[in-house]
Structures are given as structure tokens and as C-alpha cells.
Design a protein around this motif. Structure first.
Motif, PDB file in Angstrom:
ATOM      1  N   VAL A 386      -7.393  -4.087 105.271  1.00 51.86           N
ATOM      2  CA  VAL A 386      -6.075  -4.571 105.686  1.00 51.86           C
ATOM      3  C   VAL A 386      -5.685  -3.838 106.967  1.00 51.86           C
ATOM      4  O   VAL A 386      -5.707  -2.608 107.019  1.00 51.86           O
ATOM      5  CB  VAL A 386      -5.024  -4.335 104.588  1.00 51.86           C
ATOM      6  N   GLY A 387      -5.329  -4.609 108.005  1.00 47.29           N
ATOM      7  CA  GLY A 387      -5.034  -4.003 109.299  1.00 47.29           C
ATOM      8  C   GLY A 387      -3.725  -3.239 109.333  1.00 47.29           C
ATOM      9  O   GLY A 387      -3.674  -2.069 109.719  1.00 47.29           O
ATOM     10  N   GLN A 388      -2.634  -3.898 108.924  1.00 47.87           N
ATOM     11  CA  GLN A 388      -1.313  -3.273 108.959  1.00 47.87           C
ATOM     12  C   GLN A 388      -0.644  -3.425 107.604  1.00 47.87           C
ATOM     13  O   GLN A 388      -0.677  -4.506 107.008  1.00 47.87           O
ATOM     14  CB  GLN A 388      -0.435  -3.917 110.037  1.00 47.87           C
ATOM     15  N   TRP A 389      -0.028  -2.343 107.164  1.00 51.35           N
ATOM     16  CA  TRP A 389       0.655  -2.333 105.870  1.00 51.35           C
ATOM     17  C   TRP A 389       2.165  -2.348 106.088  1.00 51.35           C
ATOM     18  O   TRP A 389       2.673  -1.658 106.984  1.00 51.35           O
ATOM     19  CB  TRP A 389       0.264  -1.087 105.085  1.00 51.35           C
ATOM     20  N   ASP A 392       3.947   2.312 104.774  1.00 45.54           N
ATOM     21  CA  ASP A 392       2.797   3.171 105.077  1.00 45.54           C
ATOM     22  C   ASP A 392       3.285   4.605 105.231  1.00 45.54           C
ATOM     23  O   ASP A 392       3.583   5.068 106.331  1.00 45.54           O
ATOM     24  CB  ASP A 392       2.126   2.669 106.361  1.00 45.54           C
ATOM     25  N   ALA A 393       3.360   5.301 104.116  1.00 47.46           N
ATOM     26  CA  ALA A 393       3.930   6.647 104.111  1.00 47.46           C
ATOM     27  C   ALA A 393       3.077   7.630 104.905  1.00 47.46           C
ATOM     28  O   ALA A 393       1.849   7.542 104.928  1.00 47.46           O
ATOM     29  CB  ALA A 393       4.080   7.143 102.672  1.00 47.46           C
ATOM     30  N   LEU A 411      -0.992  12.470 108.662  1.00 48.82           N
ATOM     31  CA  LEU A 411      -1.675  11.174 108.691  1.00 48.82           C
ATOM     32  C   LEU A 411      -0.927  10.169 107.820  1.00 48.82           C
ATOM     33  O   LEU A 411      -0.295  10.539 106.824  1.00 48.82           O
ATOM     34  CB  LEU A 411      -3.103  11.306 108.161  1.00 48.82           C
ATOM     35  N   ARG A 412      -1.012   8.918 108.189  1.00 45.36           N
ATOM     36  CA  ARG A 412      -0.498   7.877 107.317  1.00 45.36           C
ATOM     37  C   ARG A 412      -1.528   7.592 106.223  1.00 45.36           C
ATOM     38  O   ARG A 412      -2.736   7.796 106.419  1.00 45.36           O
ATOM     39  CB  ARG A 412      -0.177   6.612 108.101  1.00 45.36           C
ATOM     40  N   LEU A 413      -1.039   7.088 105.099  1.00 51.91           N
ATOM     41  CA  LEU A 413      -1.958   6.748 104.020  1.00 51.91           C
ATOM     42  C   LEU A 413      -3.001   5.735 104.480  1.00 51.91           C
ATOM     43  O   LEU A 413      -4.168   5.812 104.087  1.00 51.91           O
ATOM     44  CB  LEU A 413      -1.181   6.207 102.815  1.00 51.91           C
ATOM     45  N   SER A 414      -2.599   4.792 105.309  1.00 53.17           N
ATOM     46  CA  SER A 414      -3.545   3.785 105.791  1.00 53.17           C
ATOM     47  C   SER A 414      -4.630   4.412 106.650  1.00 53.17           C
ATOM     48  O   SER A 414      -5.782   3.945 106.641  1.00 53.17           O
ATOM     49  CB  SER A 414      -2.818   2.710 106.600  1.00 53.17           C
TER      50      SER A 414
END
Length: 494
Positions: A386-389, A392-393, A411-414
């Protein structure tokens, strides 16, 4: 296909990155070139199927010629299986449930369950039934049954609905505390054991709970009326239940784009129009006869060659998103029933098929990846990214004294998720372990439609490459012929 480009990117942003499937030590330009005549024939066969519904040699389970019409479903127009009127009726049904019905129970198996579960997971997620009505925008809770003949779960689901009804009655006081349940029973024939047995168990138990529980039923079945009507269709007419269609020419594993799957979409507010638009967009992208610009034909060719030339006859379908696990489970049926065939069209025994395996990243990096990395080189791992969430914590720096935890803070979780997938893919290909990646720009109805349709069309192409009928399921019919007499013996012995 001699150029070095190993990515197909569609205008929507949907991407098929096959870098780790094609090139040195992998599927070669020579492999593709040797397949060119069969690719042209496959493309012509799929074009014929689109135009007329005709598939060479395909017969129904009754041995009669049968059209294959799933490619028609994304196109909403008069005379097609999905029409403006049929979609309007579905949407009206969904609206009729809002702020009125407390729960829907969907009874179905195979594609009648798996496709619906995909749409539910994308739209609703794991915690939908724990949300209050306002958070669900007035739509009911939704439960699934009929996908297994499990006495305990069936009893627990009935018990849960009864408990919910008692709770509503207590909260209502002197007001209307009736708990309203809609049972959606999906069966083309009306004789599907798994579906009908659990449906009847729930229907009877919930009817006995009246007036605390009010039960409505909706049937999704073969549309034929009169003498040709199915058992379920006749029952629905006798009982006055609304009827939606299981369309002719659409096997269960392709039915997510029809009323069979879209009824769950209607019950939850899923964007039906965007979903079909995504499927339509993918179909249009796959009209090209140039394999470099046709993602479904390319996907089919690469997976076919990986198995035929390199022994990679297991496909691990590994989305990096919990909400996409149901897609992997849906794909299991699609691949297994479509391509797992004993004979080719000439009747020669070839025992064709690629074994599909469900995995989810990062979960199964800690469960299956040891086998993927060090076991036999008999697998292709198909990632979905998945490109963008939408949410995104950022990983907070909760424990600055713990260096290993502080290193990932910020860092973001993604980003952590993508890094894990990239590391997995890189480790696999360094050891000549084939893998590829589908990228959905966002996890929404449109891009889901693109992905599911790509996979459905891919099996049509691969069926042509392997010279098998991708649209029958004689192995399933084999056990069904034994099941009926066995049930009669059991009943007689009671």
C-alpha cells in the motif's frame, strides 16, 4: 520484451514491479520470446471471451456449452449483468437497512463468502461490529456464516445475536426494543449444504426468539423463474423474500463484481461505483496485445514460465496489510479452482496447477519466511504494498535510554512496514528466490477493483497458456456426487 524495464505503472498509480522475476538468473527474454505465439493466441482468446463470452471447450457442470461473462461485470449499462437499475436497487437495499436493522448475517461459501469478506474487510475492518451505530453511519453490524458447517461457531453466533437482543431490550425500556436481523442467504442452487444448513439453524433459532428478535431474509440465487427456478428462488417467492441475482456465466470465484459480492458492499456503504470503475480501468489497461503494457497477460506469463521452466509451482500471496489478508484467501480459491486441472482441453492428463499459499507481512516474516528463504526453490512470492495510508503514526521515542528502540523512533509505521518488505524481497532474490510486487497507491475501493480484476483476468490468460479450462471445477463436482448419498445414508441410520 528485450528492454530492461521491469515495472508497469498505470495512470491510476497502480504498479506491477516484476524486477525480481525477470532478468539475469530469472525468467529471461528468451523465455518470453519462445512463448510469443501462445501469448498471441491467449490474447485473442481473451478478446473473444470479452466480446462474446465464448471460451473454447468450456462446458457447464451439466456438460452444456456455457458462456463466461465476468469480464462484462465492470461495465454498467443496459443489457449487461450490472445495469444502472440493478445497482440502484442494491444501493436502495443498503439504505433501507440504515438506522433500522441491527445486524446482517451473510450466509455463503466459496466466492459467495470470500469475495464478500474482502469487501467487508476493506470497508469495515476488524472492529466494525464493536462500533456504535453512529460510528457505522447507521449501517448494521455484519457477521458471516455458512462458510463452514461448524456446530460450535453456529451456536455461538446465534447466542451472540440473542444476547445483543436482550441488551437492546434492556436499554430500550418502554420503547421499541425489537432487535432486527436480516439474513442474506447466497446460493445459486439453493442446495449448498454448508450455506443452507447453517442458514436454517440460525433462521429457526432466531424466529423462536420473537418478538424480541424480528427476522428478515434476502435471497441471492439464480434469477430464473418458473419451472427452471432454483429451490432457493422458489422458497423466496413463497416466503415473500426479496431476491438478488447469482448471474449465469459468472463462477463463484469471479462473482465479487456481481450482486453476489456487491450486496455486502451495499450493507456497509462500500463505494460500489468506484470498485467497478477500478475493475473497468484495469480491464481497459489489459486490452493491449503488447505484453509490456498488459499487466494481466504479463503476470500470467511470468507465473506460468516460473512454474514451467524453473519449477516455481507454489505461489505465496503476501500482502503487507492486515486488511488485505482476505484478498489472499480469495485468491487461494481463484487460483486453485481455475488452474488446478487434471487434463488439458484435449483430455490428456497433465496435472496442472500452482499451489497458492496465504501469507501476511510482517506477520509471516516471523512464521513462513524461513521456508521461503531456505527451503526448496519452488516458490514465487507475490507481495502487495500500500503506497499511502490514511492514518500513519510516527513511532514515538518512549524509551530514549534503549538504543535499539530509539533507533526506530521518528519513523512512520508505514516506513517500517515498507523497509521490512524491501528487506524480505532483497534477501529472497539474492538467493535466486523469485518475487514480485503489486503497489496499490491507496487502500480504497477503486484500487481494490484494479487488483482483484487483474488477478481474475490473469487466470483467464494462464488457462490459455496452459491449455486448460480455467472456468470449470470438475474436482469439486467429484466430491459433491459422493456427498449426497452419504448424507442420505447417515439420515437413514438415525
Amino acid at each position: 520484451m528485450a528492454d530492461a524495464k521491469t515495472v508497469i505503472s498505470l495512470p491510476s498509480g497502480f504498479t506491477f514491479d516484476y524486477t525480481n522475476l525477470y532478468g539475469d538468473g530469472r525468467i529471461s527474454p528468451a523465455d518470453i520470446a519462445a512463448l510469443s505465439a501462445r501469448l498471441r493466441a491467449a490474447h485473442q482468446a481473451v478478446a473473444q471471451m470479452r466480446a462474446t463470452g465464448e471460451v473454447r471447450g468450456h462446458l457447464s457442470k451439466d456438460g452444456q456449452p456455457e458462456k463466461v461473462l465476468f469480464t462484462q461485470l465492470p461495465y454498467v449499462r443496459e443489457g449487461n449483468l450490472n445495469t444502472p437499475a440493478s445497482l440502484a436497487r442494491l444501493k436502495a437495499f443498503g439504505q433501507s437497512l440504515r438506522h433500522r436493522v441491527d445486524a446482517v448475517i451473510s450466509f455463503g461459501i466459496g466466492g459467495s463468502y470470500l469475495g464478500n469478506k474482502v469487501l467487508f474487510d476493506i470497508q469495515c475492518g476488524e472492529f466494525w461490529n464493536s462500533k456504535d451505530r453512529e460510528a457505522r453511519h447507521g449501517y448494521p453490524r455484519l457477521y458471516f456464516s455458512g462458510n463452514n458447517i461448524d456446530p460450535r461457531r453456529t451456536a455461538e453466533l446465534i447466542g451472540h445475536i440473542v444476547d445483543e437482543a436482550k441488551s437492546k431490550a434492556r436499554q430500550a425500556g418502554a420503547g421499541d426494543g425489537t432487535y432486527r436481523v436480516t439474513l442474506v442467504v447466497i446460493s445459486k442452487s439453493g442446495a449448498t449444504l454448508d450455506t443452507m444448513s447453517t442458514f436454517m439453524a440460525a433462521y429457526d433459532a432466531l424466529q423462536q426468539a420473537a418478538p424480541a428478535i424480528a427476522v428478515e431474509v434476502v435471497a441471492v440465487t439464480d434469477p430464473a423463474a418458473g419451472p427452471q427456478a432454483t429451490l432457493l428462488h422458489r422458497l423466496a417467492r413463497e416466503q415473500g423474500w426479496p431476491v438478488f441475482r447469482v448471474p449465469d456465466g459468472v463462477g463463484g470465484r469471479f462473482s465479487v463484481f456481481s450482486e453476489v459480492g456487491l450486496i455486502t458492499a451495499a450493507c456497509t456503504g462500500f463505494d460500489i461505483d468506484a470498485f467497478l470503475a477500478g475493475a473497468r480501468s484495469m480491464d481497459e489497461a489489459c486490452h493491449s496485445e503488447d505484453i509490456r503494457h498488459n499487466p494481466a497477460m504479463l503476470n500470467a506469463a511470468l507465473k506460468y514460465l516460473a512454474a514451467a521452466n524453473y519449477g516455481r509451482d507454489i505461489e505465496v500471496f503476501m500482502p503487507y496489510a492486515d486488511h488485505l489478508k482476505a484478498v489472499a484467501e480469495w485468491y487461494i480459491q481463484l487460483l486453485a479452482e481455475s488452474l488446478g486441472k487434471r487434463t488439458n482441453r484435449a483430455g490428456q492428463e497433465i496435472y496442472y496447477g500452482r499451489t497458492p499459499v496465504v501469507a501476511v507481512g510482517t506477520t509471516d516474516m516471523h512464521a513462513q519466511t524461513q521456508l521461503h528463504q531456505d527451503g526448496q526453490r519452488d516458490k514465487v512470492v507475490q507481495f502487495v504494498q500500500v503506497g499511502q495510508w490514511p492514518e500513519d503514526a510516527v513511532i514515538p521515542n518512549c524509551f530514549p535510554a534503549a538504543a535499539s528502540l530509539a533507533d526506530i523512533a521518528g519513523l512512520r509505521l508505514s516506513q517500517a512496514l515498507d523497509a521490512a518488505r524491501e528487506a524480505n524481497a532483497a534477501a529472497l532474490i539474492r538467493d535466486n528466490r523469485f518475487n514480485a510486487n503489486f503497489v496499490l497507491p491507496r487502500l480504497n475501493a477503486f484500487h481494490l477493483g484494479e487488483l482483484l480484476y487483474l488477478l481474475a483476468l490473469s487466470v483467464a490468460y494462464e488457462g490459455e497458456l496452459a491449455d486448460v479450462d480455467a472456468f470449470d471445477q470438475p474436482g469439486v463436482e467429484a466430491y459433491k456426487r459422493l456427498l449426497g448419498p452419504l448424507l442420505k445414508q447417515m439420515k437413514a441410520a438415525e
